[in-house]
Design a protein around this motif. Structure first.
Motif, PDB file in Angstrom:
ATOM      1  N   GLU A 169      19.979  33.991  39.168  1.00  0.00           N
ATOM      2  CA  GLU A 169      19.790  33.020  38.092  1.00  0.00           C
ATOM      3  C   GLU A 169      20.911  33.099  37.047  1.00  0.00           C
TER       4      GLU A 169
ATOM      5  N   ARG B 183      23.872  31.219  38.485  1.00  0.00           N
ATOM      6  CA  ARG B 183      23.633  29.778  38.365  1.00  0.00           C
ATOM      7  C   ARG B 183      23.876  29.294  36.939  1.00  0.00           C
TER       8      ARG B 183
ATOM      9  N   ASP C  12      22.865  25.259  43.302  1.00  0.00           N
ATOM     10  CA  ASP C  12      22.167  26.166  44.213  1.00  0.00           C
ATOM     11  C   ASP C  12      23.063  26.564  45.384  1.00  0.00           C
TER      12      ASP C  12
END
Length: 264
Positions: free
Chosen positions: A139, A142, A159
């Motif tokens: 995360e 990202r 993603d």
């Protein structure tokens, strides 16, 4: 005992030899989107995997920009390249600048695509935590990609970029590389280098902006140039591949026009 050689792939058969060096989040597949449209007649491009990535995912090493520069020189020797140019993305841009200190006589032209400056990149404590923990937190990877592309890219692309990053990088190496590119300041060793050096910035990238490069890259290198791509963020290879190719190859061709021709 055979010395380590960077895994690589060759594209083209031109007289002007060019290394393409990836950044922190990817292996040599970082250049996949530009490959179909490169000029393979004038240039020979060699895409490499740095230690801890891709084909070198399990390779031992310090995972530093200085080590990577020496690895590139060793590979150039194996390929029989006397002089060559380097295109480096982000962390790879710092590797390219290391070559100005390690082997300045070998370098024809240098291109940094959103390059980390040779002075490193100071990160406030909360940003440092975000980046350091990205080694084991998808995360965080990202979030970094999203911010550095202006928050404008599709979720599916974010993603996919994270999935690729996780697949092609070793977690410990990924973390070690951060200490090198972010904290090491070697600009005093390369300041004043006469090698022509182009920095390409993405207007949507708040981290390695054109303004930052004006105060670093453009002040250190007497033959520096700066180009800002208005529709790109930190990943111009994916975001604006055709514009990036044109800017880079026009800059590289200027070396041939200046008389370097087919020097090997």
């Amino acid at each position: 005992m055979t010395s380590f050689s960077l895994p690589h792939e060759v594209h083209g058969e031109g007289a002007h030899k060019v290394f393409a060096v990836h950044g922190w989040f990817a292996d040599r597949s970082a250049y996949a989107a530009v490959l179909p449209d490169l000029d393979r007649t004038d240039f020979t491009y060699v895409l490499v995997d740095l230690r801890g990535y891709g084909g070198a995912k399990d390779a031992a090493g310090a995972c530093t920009t200085a080590e990577a520069a020496l690895d590139l020189v060793e590979l150039a020797d194996r390929l029989g390249w006397g002089r060559f140019s380097v295109v480096g993305h982000s962390m790879g841009g710092a590797v390219g600048q290391r070559l100005l200190a390690v082997a300045p006589h070998r370098l024809r032209r240098l291109v940094g695509v959103s390059p980390v400056p040779a002075s490193g990149l100071a990160l406030p404590p909360e940003q440092w935590e975000l980046f350091a923990d990205a080694a084991h937190k998808p995360e965080n990877r990202r979030a970094i990609i999203d911010v550095t592309t202006g928050g404008r890219r599709p979720a599916a692309w974010l993603d996919r970029m994270v999935a690729r990053s996780l697949a092609v990088s070793d977690q410990k190496a990924f973390r070690a590389w951060l200490d090198s590119w972010a904290t090491e300041d070697f600009h005093g060793r390369v300041e004043g280098s006469p090698v022509p050096a182009l920095a390409v910035a993405g207007a949507l990238d708040p981290a390695l902006s054109a303004d930052l490069l004006r105060h670093t890259w453009m002040t250190w290198y007497p033959r520096a140039e700066l180009c800002e791509l208005p529709a790109a963020g930190h990943y111009a290879m994916d975001e604006t591949p055709l514009e990036l190719i044109r800017v880079i190859e026009d800059f590289l061709r200027a070396d041939d026009a200046a008389g370097a021709g087919g020097e090997q």
